[in-house]
Design an enzyme around this catalytic site. Structure first.
Site, short mmCIF file in Angstrom:
data_model
loop_
_atom_site.label_atom_id
_atom_site.label_comp_id
_atom_site.label_asym_id
_atom_site.label_seq_id
_atom_site.Cartn_x
_atom_site.Cartn_y
_atom_site.Cartn_z
N GLN A 11 0.84 -1.20 0.00
CA GLN A 11 0.00 0.00 0.00
C GLN A 11 0.87 1.25 0.00
O GLN A 11 1.89 1.31 0.68
CB GLN A 11 -0.89 -0.02 1.25
N SER A 90 4.41 -6.35 2.88
CA SER A 90 3.10 -6.24 3.53
C SER A 90 2.00 -6.79 2.61
O SER A 90 1.97 -7.98 2.33
CB SER A 90 2.85 -4.78 3.93
N LEU A 91 1.11 -5.94 2.13
CA LEU A 91 0.07 -6.35 1.19
C LEU A 91 0.66 -7.14 0.02
O LEU A 91 0.06 -8.08 -0.49
CB LEU A 91 -0.66 -5.10 0.67
N ARG A 115 -9.06 -8.20 4.04
CA ARG A 115 -7.97 -7.62 4.82
C ARG A 115 -8.11 -6.10 4.89
O ARG A 115 -7.98 -5.48 5.95
CB ARG A 115 -6.64 -7.99 4.16
N HIS A 198 0.64 -3.13 11.23
CA HIS A 198 1.73 -3.97 11.77
C HIS A 198 2.06 -3.62 13.22
O HIS A 198 3.21 -3.47 13.60
CB HIS A 198 2.98 -3.86 10.88
N GLN A 247 1.16 -11.64 10.16
CA GLN A 247 1.73 -10.44 9.53
C GLN A 247 1.05 -9.14 9.95
O GLN A 247 1.69 -8.09 10.06
CB GLN A 247 1.66 -10.60 8.00
#
Length: 295
Positions: A11, A90-91, A115, A198, A247
């Site tokens: 992102q 991440s994503l 998500r 996170h 995660q």
């Protein structure tokens, strides 16, 4: 033997117009984008190709948008896409898993959409934010954050040496920025994000996403994926699922992921998807390797 690593952005890499050339020039891409419109229940392509920055910044749009651009870009490479290893920031880990065959396109998109909505809901429960810390060693940042005991504030993204992102409550991040600058950080800059990704504040989202991931079929990927949580090569579906669930509340160990891939033979990195942020990070982490980006 020289190995080729493919990496997928997260992102923040999005921009209006992304993916339009793929839609116009590849029948497969057009079909997948239209399929995504049906799965999501709204025409994300209208926002992607001709929307405003504000529309694209909506979490329910941003995460699927980056995922779609990255995955469809990989699929349009066809036989040229022969990864020896993959990773995603991440994503981007979801994009990497679909590109490597561990998840179907449809299931990957559904999980990313869930998500995004779960993270947005978690953000609304408690005011929270993130900040970029520049010019301070990772260990020193972690040491300083440990001094703040009355607020939630943690290291969220270990992006490259001298660049780390912290995450937590608004007062926690503000206090941390003051202490980190006093400790020698060149800059500690609040980021324009909706919440503390996170970090422990994402626990409600983690619980919701865990159910969806557990119910989704995962296959063994065609090559190892270096996951954010462990920064090690993973191929076992159950281990992949556990790491994906963890995660949301754990840090992105990107520096270690790249170092591990290089240690395992990666000499060339290709970033697939919008922007070239990861290409830049790879060059800072491992100056000896070659890196490119394909949007």
């Amino acid at each position: 033997m020289s190995k080729h690593a493919y990496v997928f952005p997260g992102q923040g890499a999005q921009f209006v117009g992304m993916g339009k050339d793929l839609y116009d020039n590849y029948p497969q891409a057009k079909e997948l984008f239209e399929q995504a419109n049906e799965i999501l229940g709204f025409r994300i392509t209208d926002i992607l190709f001709a929307g405003t920055d504000e529309e694209l910044k909506q979490t329910k749009v941003t995460q699927p948008a980056v995922f779609l651009h990255s995955v469809i870009r990989a699929l349009c490479l066809g036989e040229e896409f022969r990864p020896d290893m993959v990773a995603g920031h991440s994503l981007g880990e979801f994009s990497a898993l679909v590109a490597a065959g561990a998840l179907s396109f449809e299931d990957g998109l559904r999980l990313v959409s869930k998500r995004a909505l779960a993270m947005q809901a978690a953000c609304e429960l408690r005011p929270s934010t993130m900040a970029a810390v520049l010019g301070l060693e990772d260990a020193k940042v972690v040491e300083v954050l440990a001094q703040i005991e009355d607020e939630v504030v943690v290291a969220a993204n270990f992006n490259c040496p001298g660049q780390l992102v912290i995450s937590g409550t608004v007062p926690g991040v503000e206090r941390a920025c003051e202490l980190l600058k006093a400790a020698g950080a060149k800059r500690a800059l609040p980021l324009k994000v909706g919440g503390a990704f996170h970090s422990p504040l994402m626990e409600p989202a983690r619980e919701e996403l865990a159910k969806a991931i557990e119910e989704t079929a995962f296959a063994t990927p065609r090559c190892p994926i270096y996951q954010n949580v462990t920064a090690t090569a993973v191929t076992a579906p159950e281990e992949i699922k556990a790491n994906l669930i963890a995660q949301l509340t754990a840090p992105v160990r990107w520096t270690e992921c790249v170092q591990a891939m290089v240690a395992d033979g990666a000499e060339h990195f290709t970033e697939l998807g919008p922007g070239n942020v990861l290409q830049g990070l790879v060059k800072k982490i491992a100056p000896s390797v070659s890196a490119e980006s394909i949007a």
